[in-house]
Design an enzyme around this catalytic site. Structure first.
Site, mmCIF file in Angstrom:
data_model
loop_
_atom_site.group_PDB
_atom_site.id
_atom_site.type_symbol
_atom_site.label_atom_id
_atom_site.label_comp_id
_atom_site.label_asym_id
_atom_site.label_seq_id
_atom_site.Cartn_x
_atom_site.Cartn_y
_atom_site.Cartn_z
ATOM 1 N N ASP A 32 -124.210 17.681 -30.427
ATOM 2 C CA ASP A 32 -123.187 17.825 -31.461
ATOM 3 C C ASP A 32 -123.840 18.270 -32.769
ATOM 4 O OD1 ASP A 32 -120.076 16.482 -31.731
ATOM 5 O OD2 ASP A 32 -121.161 16.940 -33.588
ATOM 6 N N THR A 96 -110.546 17.665 -32.919
ATOM 7 C CA THR A 96 -110.656 18.755 -33.898
ATOM 8 C C THR A 96 -110.976 20.097 -33.254
ATOM 9 O OG1 THR A 96 -112.989 18.245 -34.315
ATOM 10 C CG2 THR A 96 -111.362 17.192 -35.757
ATOM 11 N N HIS A 101 -113.599 18.330 -24.157
ATOM 12 C CA HIS A 101 -115.009 17.915 -24.192
ATOM 13 C C HIS A 101 -115.095 16.406 -24.126
ATOM 14 C CE1 HIS A 101 -113.485 18.352 -28.310
ATOM 15 N NE2 HIS A 101 -114.255 17.328 -28.650
ATOM 16 N N HIS A 103 -117.553 13.365 -25.394
ATOM 17 C CA HIS A 103 -118.679 12.962 -26.232
ATOM 18 C C HIS A 103 -119.496 11.933 -25.451
ATOM 19 C CE1 HIS A 103 -116.942 14.330 -30.242
ATOM 20 N NE2 HIS A 103 -115.837 14.269 -29.524
HETATM 21 P P1 5GP Z 1 -113.487 16.305 -31.564
HETATM 22 O O1 5GP Z 1 -113.259 15.957 -33.016
HETATM 23 O O2 5GP Z 1 -112.640 17.482 -31.166
HETATM 24 O O3 5GP Z 1 -113.376 15.149 -30.635
HETATM 25 O O4 5GP Z 1 -115.004 16.714 -31.458
HETATM 26 C C1 5GP Z 1 -115.473 17.965 -31.825
HETATM 27 C C2 5GP Z 1 -116.963 17.812 -32.059
HETATM 28 O O5 5GP Z 1 -117.532 19.095 -32.010
HETATM 29 C C3 5GP Z 1 -117.321 17.209 -33.407
HETATM 30 O O6 5GP Z 1 -118.110 16.045 -33.207
HETATM 31 C C4 5GP Z 1 -118.090 18.321 -34.122
HETATM 32 O O7 5GP Z 1 -119.171 17.838 -34.864
HETATM 33 C C5 5GP Z 1 -118.541 19.196 -32.970
HETATM 34 N N1 5GP Z 1 -118.635 20.615 -33.262
HETATM 35 C C6 5GP Z 1 -117.681 21.376 -33.862
HETATM 36 N N2 5GP Z 1 -118.080 22.664 -33.906
HETATM 37 C C7 5GP Z 1 -119.307 22.697 -33.321
HETATM 38 C C8 5GP Z 1 -120.235 23.753 -33.057
HETATM 39 O O8 5GP Z 1 -120.019 24.914 -33.385
HETATM 40 N N3 5GP Z 1 -121.407 23.410 -32.435
HETATM 41 C C9 5GP Z 1 -121.680 22.120 -32.063
HETATM 42 N N4 5GP Z 1 -122.866 21.893 -31.471
HETATM 43 N N5 5GP Z 1 -120.822 21.106 -32.291
HETATM 44 C C10 5GP Z 1 -119.657 21.398 -32.910
#
Ligand code: 5GP
Ligand code: ZN
Length: 115
Positions: A32, A96, A101, A103
């Site tokens: 991440d 977001t 995905h 985590h």
């Molecule tokens: P969500 O909020 O959708 O559960 O998690 C999205 C995750 O993707 C967040 O923890 C954010 O830091 C990570 N993230 C967003 N854009 C990118 C990216 O371009 N590269 C990487 N490695 N992580 C990303």
């Protein structure tokens, strides 16, 4: 967001850099960008599914992805000490990036309940 603009599709296609930890036929894993724990890896299907909502239609992929998380966790040294698997879904789930995905979080004690 479509497959040319989606960041996780771009990482899977190799057009957006990422710190990759595994690349397999149907999924990839990468660190991440904003880690919330010493180990914070995202396990992502190559196919653009929006969220876990769509896994109802693909239990085989659901199984593959959970097995992938367990494999990455073991390789990251977390199998004995423990870890957390999270998949945020939709607005109230705090998602977001609209590409499914999981985590993988570990390497420190994790609190419960989440916010
Ligand atoms: P969500 O909020 O959708 O559960 O998690 C999205 C995750 O993707 C967040 O923890 C954010 O830091 C990570 N993230 C967003 N854009 C990118 C990216 O371009 N590269 C990487 N490695 N992580 C990303
Ligand atoms: Zn995508």
């Amino acid at each position: 967001m479509n497959e040319t603009t989606c960041p996780f599709c771009r990482i899977a296609a190799g057009t957006l850099p990422a710190d990759l930890v595994a690349t397999e036929a149907s999924w990839i894993a990468f660190r991440d960008l904003h880690p919330q724990a010493p180990v914070h890896v995202l396990i992502v299907p190559r196919r653009h599914l929006v969220s876990a909502v769509e896994l109802e239609n693909d239990p085989a992929l659901a199984g593959t992805l959970l097995a992938a998380v367990a494999r990455v966790a073991r390789r990251e040294g977390l199998a004995e000490r423990g870890y957390r698997i999270v998949s945020n879904v939709g607005h109230e789930g705090g998602q977001t990036v609209p590409h499914l995905h999981f985590h993988l979080l570990g390497g420190r004690p994790l609190h419960w309940p989440p916010g």
